[in-house]
Scaffold this motif. Structure first.
Motif, short mmCIF file in Angstrom:
data_model
loop_
_atom_site.label_atom_id
_atom_site.label_comp_id
_atom_site.label_asym_id
_atom_site.label_seq_id
_atom_site.Cartn_x
_atom_site.Cartn_y
_atom_site.Cartn_z
N PRO A 22 56.14 90.16 40.36
CA PRO A 22 55.53 91.49 40.30
C PRO A 22 56.17 92.31 39.19
N ASN A 24 58.03 94.82 39.24
CA ASN A 24 59.39 95.28 39.48
C ASN A 24 60.37 94.14 39.70
N TYR A 25 59.98 92.90 39.38
CA TYR A 25 60.88 91.76 39.55
C TYR A 25 62.06 91.91 38.60
N THR A 86 55.27 90.24 53.00
CA THR A 86 54.79 90.42 51.63
C THR A 86 53.97 89.21 51.19
N ASN A 90 50.50 90.77 50.91
CA ASN A 90 50.65 91.49 49.64
C ASN A 90 51.17 90.53 48.58
N GLU A 92 50.37 89.59 45.71
CA GLU A 92 50.46 90.01 44.31
C GLU A 92 51.84 90.53 43.95
N LYS A 93 52.51 91.17 44.91
CA LYS A 93 53.83 91.74 44.66
C LYS A 93 54.95 90.85 45.18
N CYS A 94 54.61 89.64 45.61
CA CYS A 94 55.61 88.77 46.23
C CYS A 94 56.45 88.04 45.19
N SER A 98 61.44 89.94 47.19
CA SER A 98 60.85 90.47 48.41
C SER A 98 61.73 90.26 49.64
N THR A 159 48.04 95.60 50.35
CA THR A 159 48.33 95.68 48.91
C THR A 159 48.70 97.09 48.45
N SER A 162 54.44 98.89 48.58
CA SER A 162 55.32 98.38 47.54
C SER A 162 56.75 98.67 47.91
#
Length: 254
Positions: A22, A24-25, A86, A90, A92-94, A98, A159, A162
């Motif tokens: 994602p 923010n990774y 996640t 969710n 997409e942000k995984c 996470s 989703t 976050s």
């Protein structure tokens, strides 16, 4: 979020089952299936060992062993649950982030201090806790309810949730006001707040209970202010009206 198609931007081509990182990774832990599986194995083992210690402690005259076992099980399940929810709702942000194991040194120092307070009291002042053992049962309830509230909030928001505060509105981003969000504007924060305090009630740690209460309250009061500034920009009067109707669920955080 569109998936990366140019493999030259990554050191290795992405496996088709490897979750895309994602925005923010952080990259501090390699975002690979091996890392994800290995961390899940460690957390699962810790949770199982803690649960066994907890249930075995119920038949042990020195019942206090169960308290530390429950803490270990609750801590490991919390981090595993963050990734699992996640990944399930969710994706997409995984990423490996996470698991929320990279919460900063102070986060791990706080948990280490809690274990230290428990051990010092247990070995050097065991009689201090004996009159209050039943309070641990109340702490167990707090932990379970807090975990349930947080996970339910993440699942319901899907989703739209976050782990990092979003300061840019995505096209598909909608304001969630039903489900658990009907009773709390930030149920995931409230859930963690009570989960954290519950762990210290389980351990019967008066010093860390006060410390956890002050630190988590300060953190979430600041985070709520920052996040709601962005939410007002995203949704305008819709969010302002929602904020008037629904509280946060955290004491003294309006």
């Amino acid at each position: 979020m569109s998936t990366m198609t140019d493999n030259s931007e990554e050191p290795f081509p992405r496996h088709p089952l490897r979750p895309p990182p994602p925005p923010n990774y952080t990259g501090r832990i390699p975002n690979t299936l091996l890392s994800i599986v290995f961390i899940a194995f460690l957390l699962g083992g810790t949770c199982a060992l803690g649960a066994l210690t907890f249930f075995a402690g119920g038949f042990n005259p020195w019942w206090a062993t169960a308290e530390l076992g429950f803490f270990a099980a609750a801590w490991s399940f919390f981090h595993w649950g963050e990734f699992a929810v996640t990944a399930g709702w969710n994706f997409e942000k995984c990423s490996v982030d996470s698991y929320l194991l990279e919460n900063g040194s102070m986060y791990h120092i706080a948990h280490g201090t809690a274990v230290l307070e428990y051990l010092v009291t247990q070995f050097f002042f065991p009689d201090l806790k004996k009159p209050y053992r039943l309070l641990s049962l109340f702490g167990i309830i707090m932990v379970i309810l807090g975990q349930t509230l947080r996970s339910t909030a993440m699942i319901h928001a899907s989703t739209n949730f976050s782990h990092a505060v979003a300061f840019r509105k995505r096209a598909e981003h909608v304001l969630v006001t039903d489900g658990v969000y009907r009773y709390s504007r930030h149920p995931s924060y409230a859930g963690f707040f009570y989960w954290a305090l519950g762990t210290q009630v389980v351990l019967l740690n008066p010093v860390c209970f006060v410390g956890y209460a002050l630190v988590t309250w300060r953190f979430f009061s600041r985070r709520v202010r920052a996040e709601e500034t962005a939410l007002v920009k995203f949704f305008g009067d819709e969010y302002v009206d929602y904020r008037k109707r629904v509280g946060t669920g955290i004491p003294l955080v309006p």
